[in-house]
Design an enzyme around this catalytic site. Sequence first.
Site, mmCIF file in Angstrom:
data_model
loop_
_atom_site.group_PDB
_atom_site.id
_atom_site.type_symbol
_atom_site.label_atom_id
_atom_site.label_comp_id
_atom_site.label_asym_id
_atom_site.label_seq_id
_atom_site.Cartn_x
_atom_site.Cartn_y
_atom_site.Cartn_z
ATOM 1 N N ARG A 51 144.350 38.777 40.854
ATOM 2 C CA ARG A 51 144.608 39.518 39.624
ATOM 3 C C ARG A 51 145.611 38.787 38.725
ATOM 4 O O ARG A 51 145.366 38.564 37.542
ATOM 5 C CB ARG A 51 145.163 40.885 40.026
ATOM 6 C CG ARG A 51 145.369 41.870 38.973
ATOM 7 C CD ARG A 51 145.818 43.159 39.619
ATOM 8 N NE ARG A 51 144.868 43.580 40.636
ATOM 9 C CZ ARG A 51 143.724 44.194 40.354
ATOM 10 N NH1 ARG A 51 143.429 44.478 39.121
ATOM 11 N NH2 ARG A 51 142.894 44.533 41.302
ATOM 12 N N THR A 52 146.733 38.418 39.291
ATOM 13 C CA THR A 52 147.775 37.757 38.507
ATOM 14 C C THR A 52 147.306 36.376 38.041
ATOM 15 O O THR A 52 147.534 35.974 36.905
ATOM 16 C CB THR A 52 149.063 37.617 39.358
ATOM 17 O OG1 THR A 52 149.450 38.918 39.777
ATOM 18 C CG2 THR A 52 150.186 36.990 38.571
ATOM 19 N N LYS A 80 149.518 20.399 54.621
ATOM 20 C CA LYS A 80 149.782 19.134 55.322
ATOM 21 C C LYS A 80 151.267 18.977 55.616
ATOM 22 O O LYS A 80 151.701 17.941 56.096
ATOM 23 C CB LYS A 80 149.320 17.953 54.470
ATOM 24 C CG LYS A 80 147.825 17.922 54.267
ATOM 25 C CD LYS A 80 147.445 16.781 53.339
ATOM 26 C CE LYS A 80 146.004 16.891 52.910
ATOM 27 N NZ LYS A 80 145.763 16.144 51.673
ATOM 28 N N ARG A 101 153.299 31.314 42.235
ATOM 29 C CA ARG A 101 153.348 32.487 43.107
ATOM 30 C C ARG A 101 153.635 31.951 44.507
ATOM 31 O O ARG A 101 153.025 30.947 44.926
ATOM 32 C CB ARG A 101 151.980 33.157 43.087
ATOM 33 C CG ARG A 101 151.816 34.241 44.116
ATOM 34 C CD ARG A 101 152.236 35.540 43.534
ATOM 35 N NE ARG A 101 151.766 36.683 44.262
ATOM 36 C CZ ARG A 101 151.606 37.878 43.699
ATOM 37 N NH1 ARG A 101 151.850 38.049 42.431
ATOM 38 N NH2 ARG A 101 151.223 38.898 44.408
ATOM 39 N N HIS A 129 158.955 39.727 39.954
ATOM 40 C CA HIS A 129 157.665 39.484 39.316
ATOM 41 C C HIS A 129 157.855 39.846 37.839
ATOM 42 O O HIS A 129 157.326 40.847 37.358
ATOM 43 C CB HIS A 129 156.602 40.372 39.993
ATOM 44 C CG HIS A 129 155.192 40.047 39.617
ATOM 45 N ND1 HIS A 129 154.843 38.960 38.851
ATOM 46 C CD2 HIS A 129 154.030 40.685 39.903
ATOM 47 C CE1 HIS A 129 153.528 38.945 38.707
ATOM 48 N NE2 HIS A 129 153.023 39.987 39.331
#
Lengths: 302, 155
Positions: A51-52, A80, A101, A129
Amino acid sequence: MKGKSLVSILDYQVEEYLQIIQLASEFEALKHQNILHGKVVGSLFFEPSTRTRLSFESAVNHSGGRIIGFSDSNTSSSTKGESLKDTILTVANYCDLIVMRHPHDGAAKFASEISPVPIINAGDGANQHPTQTLLDMYSIYKTQGKLDNLTISLIGDLKYGRTVHSLLMAMMNFSPKFNLVSPKELCLPVEYKKILNAHSVPFNEDTDLHTILPETDILYMTRVQKERFSDPIEYEKNKNLYVLKSSMLENTKDNMKILHPLPRVNEISQCVDSSPKAYYFQQAKNGMFTRQAIISSILGLI
Amino acid sequence: MSTHIQGKQLNVSAIKNGTVIDHVPSKNLFEVISILKLQNIDSQITFGSNLESKKLGSKAIIKISDKFFVQDEINKIAILAPQARLSIIKDYAVVEKQKISVPEYIHGITKCFNPSCITNHQNIKPKYTVLADNPISLQCFYCEKITEQEHFDFI
């Protein structure tokens, strides 16, 4: 704002909140169409958040910019064993701004310390956020015509909900009254109550959704998640107490709007969707305009 | 003062010039040594632990020859040993007592209590703002969560 990272909602002051809201309305009116032309935004999603991510991608695409990055750390070099520092320093070579994020609290703050390009925090664990809060504020402004002197009722998980905490901290500046409605187990943490008290912001804690509805201007619903309860019996007792149904909207104000950061599960019954008071999908759309405003401001294009 | 020094000589011998850190809680002695990086000092260091103390019950003492700390170094040990006393010794006599105070900011020393904090997952030295000093309460610069003194986990 130019050149400055946006990690926490407290990175901005009232003046900047108002500036973003003004700019978001301009983007919605289709001004500044190609403002990001020639700009490349890095989109680093170390944990999935469709969504974001889509909201940011659409914001860049609709403004004529380009976006590079990854949507899941499984497809990035962090699997990795590359450090966050190395990823940021590498990607910063390729873009003008990084949207990130990350599953860990404080990751965006750290990235902003080391990155040569500005960072926009699109969620760092359970911490912050800020673009969600700004889009919430734009939605409040758009639906109420003002930010001041509103009765804002926050419902559901007030303990863990970061969107709730950030919204309280931002809206505190606009003489609100807050109703805080939650199961006892998920009430607002003490540190936030202390801040509200220190700023003489009136708030009322309640466990019953019905009593606060008639006076509410903004009804901000959040999910009550099963895993937040230590006792499953408590969850069973509480799970239906914080569900909004269309019958409950009868005695509410005409100007009341229902907001939700989404995704919704069952806390807003689907029968509410057809009510003119349901605003959560428009709210998501407002997110795109708000993010256009934020990116353009930070890049110094407006 | 001379009797004081002589009394101490029974346990840990006196130094001519340097610093004496007294009233360190015995359990924190080696952490104090580590925080002050005394292992990197070439001059003579003597210490004693589990010594009798009226104040602490059991205390430790560290004597470092020819070493004088700057305030920033000293403040670090306030986290571990807020009751510690520092004496500057010149020619076997105490010429100055240095006060210990908890600093406003702390870099490193203890882990962030929040298991989800980025500093517990990457090679990042934690940083804190000191919110309160008795007991000590630290706010992480990165994740904003609070670490209380009882949860300190020294790095």
